[in-house]
Every structure is written in C-alpha cells, then in structure tokens.
Design a protein around this motif. Structure first.
Motif, PDB file in Angstrom:
ATOM      1  N   GLU A 225      52.932 -15.851  92.495  1.00 40.24           N
ATOM      2  CA  GLU A 225      52.432 -17.146  93.031  1.00 40.24           C
ATOM      3  C   GLU A 225      52.468 -18.474  92.108  1.00 40.24           C
ATOM      4  O   GLU A 225      52.365 -18.267  90.953  1.00 40.24           O
ATOM      5  N   VAL A 226      52.743 -19.581  92.670  1.00 41.18           N
ATOM      6  CA  VAL A 226      53.189 -20.735  91.966  1.00 41.18           C
ATOM      7  C   VAL A 226      51.622 -21.662  92.228  1.00 41.18           C
ATOM      8  O   VAL A 226      51.331 -21.867  93.353  1.00 41.18           O
ATOM      9  N   GLU A 227      51.304 -22.125  90.942  1.00 40.10           N
ATOM     10  CA  GLU A 227      50.391 -23.308  91.241  1.00 40.10           C
ATOM     11  C   GLU A 227      50.717 -24.532  90.364  1.00 40.10           C
ATOM     12  O   GLU A 227      51.310 -24.624  89.182  1.00 40.10           O
ATOM     13  N   VAL A 228      50.939 -25.699  90.999  1.00 42.93           N
ATOM     14  CA  VAL A 228      51.231 -26.948  90.320  1.00 42.93           C
ATOM     15  C   VAL A 228      50.263 -28.116  90.730  1.00 42.93           C
ATOM     16  O   VAL A 228      49.610 -28.085  91.828  1.00 42.93           O
ATOM     17  N   GLU A 229      50.256 -28.944  90.123  1.00 40.70           N
ATOM     18  CA  GLU A 229      49.524 -30.178  90.388  1.00 40.70           C
ATOM     19  C   GLU A 229      50.276 -31.547  89.827  1.00 40.70           C
ATOM     20  O   GLU A 229      50.757 -31.533  88.771  1.00 40.70           O
ATOM     21  N   MET A 257      58.004 -20.241 101.636  1.00 43.13           N
ATOM     22  CA  MET A 257      56.743 -20.565 100.468  1.00 43.13           C
ATOM     23  C   MET A 257      55.526 -20.922 101.461  1.00 43.13           C
ATOM     24  O   MET A 257      55.917 -22.270 102.068  1.00 43.13           O
ATOM     25  N   ALA A 258      54.537 -20.324 101.668  1.00 41.74           N
ATOM     26  CA  ALA A 258      53.445 -21.091 102.329  1.00 41.74           C
ATOM     27  C   ALA A 258      52.511 -21.560 101.146  1.00 41.74           C
ATOM     28  O   ALA A 258      52.192 -21.184 100.313  1.00 41.74           O
ATOM     29  N   TRP A 259      51.869 -22.637 101.513  1.00 44.49           N
ATOM     30  CA  TRP A 259      51.075 -23.402 100.539  1.00 44.49           C
ATOM     31  C   TRP A 259      49.789 -24.069 100.880  1.00 44.49           C
ATOM     32  O   TRP A 259      49.611 -24.160 102.091  1.00 44.49           O
ATOM     33  N   THR A 260      48.985 -23.944 100.141  1.00 45.88           N
ATOM     34  CA  THR A 260      47.691 -24.549 100.141  1.00 45.88           C
ATOM     35  C   THR A 260      47.876 -25.937  99.454  1.00 45.88           C
ATOM     36  O   THR A 260      48.263 -26.037  98.332  1.00 45.88           O
ATOM     37  N   VAL A 261      47.248 -27.176  99.977  1.00 41.56           N
ATOM     38  CA  VAL A 261      47.283 -28.372  99.509  1.00 41.56           C
ATOM     39  C   VAL A 261      46.089 -28.915  99.415  1.00 41.56           C
ATOM     40  O   VAL A 261      45.461 -29.329 100.430  1.00 41.56           O
ATOM     41  N   GLN A 262      45.507 -29.315  98.056  1.00 43.96           N
ATOM     42  CA  GLN A 262      44.021 -29.571  98.008  1.00 43.96           C
ATOM     43  C   GLN A 262      44.241 -30.998  97.194  1.00 43.96           C
ATOM     44  O   GLN A 262      44.788 -31.194  96.307  1.00 43.96           O
ATOM     45  N   ASP A 263      43.240 -31.886  97.631  1.00 40.63           N
ATOM     46  CA  ASP A 263      43.199 -33.250  97.083  1.00 40.63           C
ATOM     47  C   ASP A 263      42.201 -33.097  96.002  1.00 40.63           C
ATOM     48  O   ASP A 263      40.985 -32.872  96.171  1.00 40.63           O
ATOM     49  N   VAL A 264      42.682 -33.466  94.795  1.00 43.94           N
ATOM     50  CA  VAL A 264      42.131 -33.201  93.571  1.00 43.94           C
ATOM     51  C   VAL A 264      41.555 -34.650  92.932  1.00 43.94           C
ATOM     52  O   VAL A 264      41.499 -34.615  91.677  1.00 43.94           O
ATOM     53  N   THR A 265      41.569 -35.575  93.553  1.00 43.91           N
ATOM     54  CA  THR A 265      41.714 -37.159  93.071  1.00 43.91           C
ATOM     55  C   THR A 265      40.336 -37.347  92.436  1.00 43.91           C
ATOM     56  O   THR A 265      40.407 -37.927  91.670  1.00 43.91           O
ATOM     57  N   ILE A 266      39.218 -36.690  93.144  1.00 40.19           N
ATOM     58  CA  ILE A 266      37.998 -37.070  92.690  1.00 40.19           C
ATOM     59  C   ILE A 266      37.940 -36.371  91.126  1.00 40.19           C
ATOM     60  O   ILE A 266      37.293 -37.034  90.218  1.00 40.19           O
ATOM     61  N   TYR A 267      38.465 -35.182  91.126  1.00 38.51           N
ATOM     62  CA  TYR A 267      38.078 -34.346  89.917  1.00 38.51           C
ATOM     63  C   TYR A 267      39.215 -35.398  88.646  1.00 38.51           C
ATOM     64  O   TYR A 267      38.446 -35.617  87.688  1.00 38.51           O
ATOM     65  N   HIS A 268      40.215 -35.839  89.172  1.00 40.82           N
ATOM     66  CA  HIS A 268      41.086 -36.587  88.156  1.00 40.82           C
ATOM     67  C   HIS A 268      40.347 -38.000  87.595  1.00 40.82           C
ATOM     68  O   HIS A 268      40.214 -38.224  86.530  1.00 40.82           O
ATOM     69  N   THR A 269      39.618 -38.326  88.869  1.00 47.75           N
ATOM     70  CA  THR A 269      38.966 -39.579  88.564  1.00 47.75           C
ATOM     71  C   THR A 269      37.779 -39.322  87.696  1.00 47.75           C
ATOM     72  O   THR A 269      37.469 -40.350  86.602  1.00 47.75           O
ATOM     73  N   ARG A 270      37.167 -38.265  87.816  1.00 48.00           N
ATOM     74  CA  ARG A 270      36.122 -37.852  86.799  1.00 48.00           C
ATOM     75  C   ARG A 270      36.587 -37.585  85.326  1.00 48.00           C
ATOM     76  O   ARG A 270      36.034 -37.970  84.362  1.00 48.00           O
ATOM     77  N   LEU A 271      37.799 -37.074  85.366  1.00 47.69           N
ATOM     78  CA  LEU A 271      38.316 -36.740  83.879  1.00 47.69           C
ATOM     79  C   LEU A 271      38.708 -38.169  83.262  1.00 47.69           C
ATOM     80  O   LEU A 271      38.438 -38.188  82.150  1.00 47.69           O
ATOM     81  N   ASP A 272      39.178 -39.055  84.048  1.00 50.87           N
ATOM     82  CA  ASP A 272      39.434 -40.313  83.579  1.00 50.87           C
ATOM     83  C   ASP A 272      38.116 -41.107  82.861  1.00 50.87           C
ATOM     84  O   ASP A 272      38.093 -41.559  81.884  1.00 50.87           O
TER      85      ASP A 272
END
Length: 540
Positions: A225-229, A257-272
């Motif tokens: 399985e492939v996981e990319v961000e 290749m079947a994919w799930t696509v998750q919006d993780v913008t909030i996570y990156h905003t919190r990281l910043d």
C-alpha cells in the motif's frame, strides 16, 4: 385438478371456455412450485385460483379467497389509492399491466410490498375469459435497498466530516472517478468526467510531484500500500494538504490503484502554529536561561561575599567575645549580666557562622551537577549508624535496620548527606525518650525504591507539614532541639535532583516517619523543585 379450478359446477357455469381451461390446467403444473404468487381471476376480477405461494405469503387459502375480489383481501391504509385507480383504469381498458408496486396487507394485518404483472386471457373468439396475475413479494428487497441508500448517505456524511474522499473505479462506466469530497477539497464542481489520481496530482506543487511519483514507483515495485502526503492548489489559489492512501485493486477498470483522499489542512495548520509557538517558547527559554545564568553568577558572587566578607568579621566577633569572657574570669568579681551578655554574643556569633555554612552548602549544591555511581544503601546506612553510635554515649538507642537494602544509582556524597540528616533528626527528636527507637526500612515502589526512617520522638502536627522542608523553617521552638532549619531543605533538593520525592507523616508525641522515593534511573538533569512536600495518598 378440476377442484383447484373451481370444480365441475364452475366449468359448467361457463366462466372459462375450453381452450382457456386447457391453458389453465397446463399453467397449474408450471406454477405449482413457483416462488412467485400466481392469482387467476374471472372477467369480473373475482378470484378463481391461487397457488400455494400466495397462501404462504398472504395467509389466505384458496377456499377463503374464492369468489372475492383481491382488493377485499389485500388493500389497506398504506395502499396507494392513485396507483390503484390507474391500475383499475388499465384493466378496464383490457391492457396488460407490468411491474406495478403496491403496498398490500396479509391476513394478519402485516403490510408488504408486492410487484405485480397482470395479463388478460382471451378465448379463441377473442372474448375476455380471465386475468392472470404474477406477484412477487419485494418487501425485503426494498428494505435492503433503503438501508443501502441510508448507509450510503451516512457514509457521505461521515466522509464529509472526516474530509475523506475516494478515487476508485465507477462500475457504471468502467472508468476511474472522484467522489464529491475530492471535488470539494479542490473547490471544483462535480462534472461527471473520468478522473483518476493523475488528475489530482496535476494540482500538486511541482516539488511534491517528484516525491509522490517516487513513492508510487516504490509501491509498484513492492506491491505494498502507498501512503503519500502533499500540498495541492485549488481553483481559487488556496493551498491545502491531502493525505492519500492507495492500493492495487481489480475492478471494471482493470487492475487500478484505488485511493482515499483526506483533507489534512487543519493538521498542517496546527503544526505550523505549534512550530511558531515553539519558536516563541525557545526564545523565551533562551532569555530566561540568560537571566538564570546571570542569577547564578549573582549567587556565586553572594556566596563569595558570605565566604570572605562575612565569615571573617564573625570569627573576629567570636574571638573577641571569648577573650572578653577570659578577661572577665581573670579580673575578679563582675556583674553576672556582663558574663551573660558575653555568652550571648559568643552563641549568636556561632549560630550566624552555622547559618552561613548552611547557606554556602545549599548554594554550592545548586551549581554542581550529580556524579552518579552505584551505591550500596545498606553499607552506607550501616556506616552512618556506626558513626552515630559513638555520639550517643549515656543514651539507650535501639536501631532497627532492615537486613538487606538495594544498590542504587545515585550521587554517593549527596545521598550520604540525606541519610545523615534524617538519622540525626531521628536521634535528636527522640532524645527525651528513655529508649530511642529508630527504624530504617526499604521496599520496591514505582520503578524505584521507597526508603523510610521512623522514630518514636515528639512528632509534629501534619497540618504544618508543608513548612517542614522550607528554608529556615522549624516546627519546634523547644530549646532542647537545636538546628537552623536548613538541613531538610537541602535534603529535599538533593532527593528531587535524583528525580525522587520526600515527605513525612507524624503524630504529636507519637514519633515521625520520613519517606524517600528514589527512581532506579535518576534524570540527566535536575528536575524542577516541587512546591508541595506532602506526597499523594497513593504513595503512603
């Protein structure tokens, strides 16, 4: 067979012609084991025959249904009157009816959904003889379809809340497709066009595309399985982040290749935000470290002043007071008050000298780190007890020391100071007893060791235990018990520097017990001192 079709009387009455009757005989053989309900009515739409499946589903037997119209047996409050009117109109026009759904009712009153088809039957002269109705109970099918629809709606809501979309094969068209959430992430309107992962990657930043394609190549090689961000840019230029997981799956689109696509913008905003906060905190820590170093320098200078500028005058004061006492003793009679004042000067100078020595010890410890080494606590306690026995001549002291004690990683010099203070206090505050009893014990506790020193001395009121380990704090003003209130403050700081805790339990005139917890592995740095010296109940 004739009885099933109404008997000889019915046939004699001529409700069907000979050719239709023969057709019905053949039909009965065909439908006898059918899973569908089969109903035959005459030209006036009165029931003449039903198969066994009809009886099993509705509960009505052939004898009960014979001669009655279907609406008298099956229709109820939920039956659609408009659909029923359209059905009646088509039958009056002698039209065939196909796949009409109605809510019918069983004999028990339970509703069910039926899909029915009705075909008029004519004789060789073209006269209407009967109606043949094939009915299927679709209640369970419609329930499953409804549940699947509800589940799909819930899934869409859950994916929206989780900001989770999909890229997978559309079975209807056999092409890759985005779910609505992927469109929403990019600010696009769904257009029904085939869209795969490459279309999403086209919105990624150029630097991210290189890393994603490298990860895809590695996934193809390993079959894992492939996981990319990576970051994407929507139609309005807004930057967002997505986390994609994909795996090879066979389908109408071939092996895609079947994919799930998750919006993780909030996570990156919190990281910043956390990164910026850490930068602010690091600057604050650096500033406070600078101030602390300045304070330590001031403390070092203060210690130097105590050592050189104060101790010398005190020694002179004590020396001159001693000379004065000697001179008074040699000069003959003098007022007793003069000798008393000279004694008080000498005692005050000695007390001040001890206070200064205690302050210097406390200050030196704050600037020096730990020098850790394995130390046999049993040997250390035994050595101190032997030394203290030499200073208790004329007293009966009963030492009760646990036979075996562990080897602890600690600073041996500093731990010796801890034991010396605790044992000396136990002897001092039990000195008024005919027999002083000092018990020393140890047991495993919380990835470390719990030591205790118990005496039968005067004890103290635990309401004031928070003052016990404070600098210059003493709970007893009795002149029989000396001390400047520095020893336990130093002990507490030494124990805390080892990552441990110290607390006490006592009752007035019933003795006291001091507990010292030391971890198996002391911290690399001295921890922040605790404010409260009383241990939580779980450790008592």
């Amino acid at each position: 067979m004739e009885a099933h079709l109404g008997g000889g009387d019915a046939l004699g009455a001529g409700w069907v012609s000979g050719d239709v009757y023969g057709w019905l005989l053949m039909l009965e053989k065909v439908v006898d084991g059918s899973s569908n309900m089969v109903v035959v009515t005459d030209a006036q739409r009165r029931i003449r025959w039903v198969n066994a499946t009809y009886t099993r589903v509705t509960g009505w037997t052939l004898e009960e249904a014979m001669g009655r119209r279907p609406r008298e047996l099956l229709h109820g409050p939920q039956t659609d009157a408009e659909e029923l009117s359209r059905l009646t109109q088509r039958l009056n026009q002698r039209d065939s009816v196909g796949s009409v759904e109605l809510v019918n009712y069983k004999k028990s009153g339970e509703p069910y959904i039926v899909s029915l088809s009705i075909e008029p039957l004519y004789d060789s002269r073209g006269d209407l003889q009967a109606y043949l109705s094939i009915q299927t109970d679709v209640t369970e099918r419609r329930r499953l379809e409804r549940e699947a629809l509800e589940l799909g709606q819930r899934l869409k809501v859950a994916q929206r809340l989780a900001r989770l979309g999909r890229i997978e094969c559309d079975p209807q068209h056999g092409q890759p497709a985005w779910s609505g959430e992927v469109f929403r992430i990019l600010g696009l309107e769904p257009d029904g066009q085939p869209r795969g992962f490459e279309h999403l990657l086209a919105h990624a930043h150029e630097d991210d595309q290189v890393a994603v394609r490298r990860a895809l190549a590695a996934g193809d090689a390993s079959g894992q399985e492939v996981e990319v961000e990576f970051g994407v840019t929507g139609v309005h230029g807004g930057r967002r982040w997505v986390r994609c997981r994909g795996r090879q799956t066979p389908g109408f689109c071939g092996s895609m290749m079947a994919w799930t696509v998750q919006d993780v913008t909030i996570y990156h905003t919190r990281l910043d935000e956390r990164r910026r906060l850490n930068e602010v905190l690091n600057r604050q820590v650096a500033e406070r470290t600078r101030k602390l170093e300045a304070s330590n320098q001031a403390l070092a200078e203060f210690s130097y002043a105590l050592s050189h500028d104060l101790r010398a005058p005190l020694r002179h004061l004590s020396s001159f007071a001693t000379l004065l006492q000697d001179e008074l003793a040699e000069s003959g009679p003098c007022p007793d008050s003069v000798r008393l004042y000279a004694d008080k000067i000498n005692q005050a100078a000695g007390k001040m000298q001890r206070l200064i020595e205690g302050l210097l010890s406390f200050a030196r410890f704050g600037r020096e780190g730990l020098s850790l080494a394995p130390m046999d606590m049993g040997a250390l306690v035994g050595e101190l007890v032997a030394e203290l026995r030499g200073g208790t001549a004329g007293r009966e002291v009963r030492w009760q020391v646990q036979a075996s004690m562990p080897t602890v990683l600690c600073d041996p010099i500093l731990l010796r100071e801890v034991w010396a203070n605790l044992l000396d206090n136990a002897l001092k505050y039990s000195g008024h007893r005919e027999v002083s009893v000092v018990e020393i014990a140890c047991e495993p506790h919380e990835d470390g060791w719990l030591f205790s020193v118990r005496d039968n001395g005067i004890g103290f009121d635990t309401a004031y235990a928070d003052k016990l380990f404070g600098m210059f704090q003493r709970l007893h003003r009795d002149t029989r018990f000396g001390g400047e209130g520095i020893g336990l403050a130093l002990v507490r700081r030494i124990v805390q520097s080892h990552g441990g805790r110290i607390w006490a339990d006592a009752r007035v005139n019933e003795g006291a017990t001091f507990f010292v917890y030391l971890p198996s592995e002391p911290p690399l740095r001295e921890p922040v001192p605790e404010v409260d010296a009383v241990s939580p109940p779980s450790v008592m």
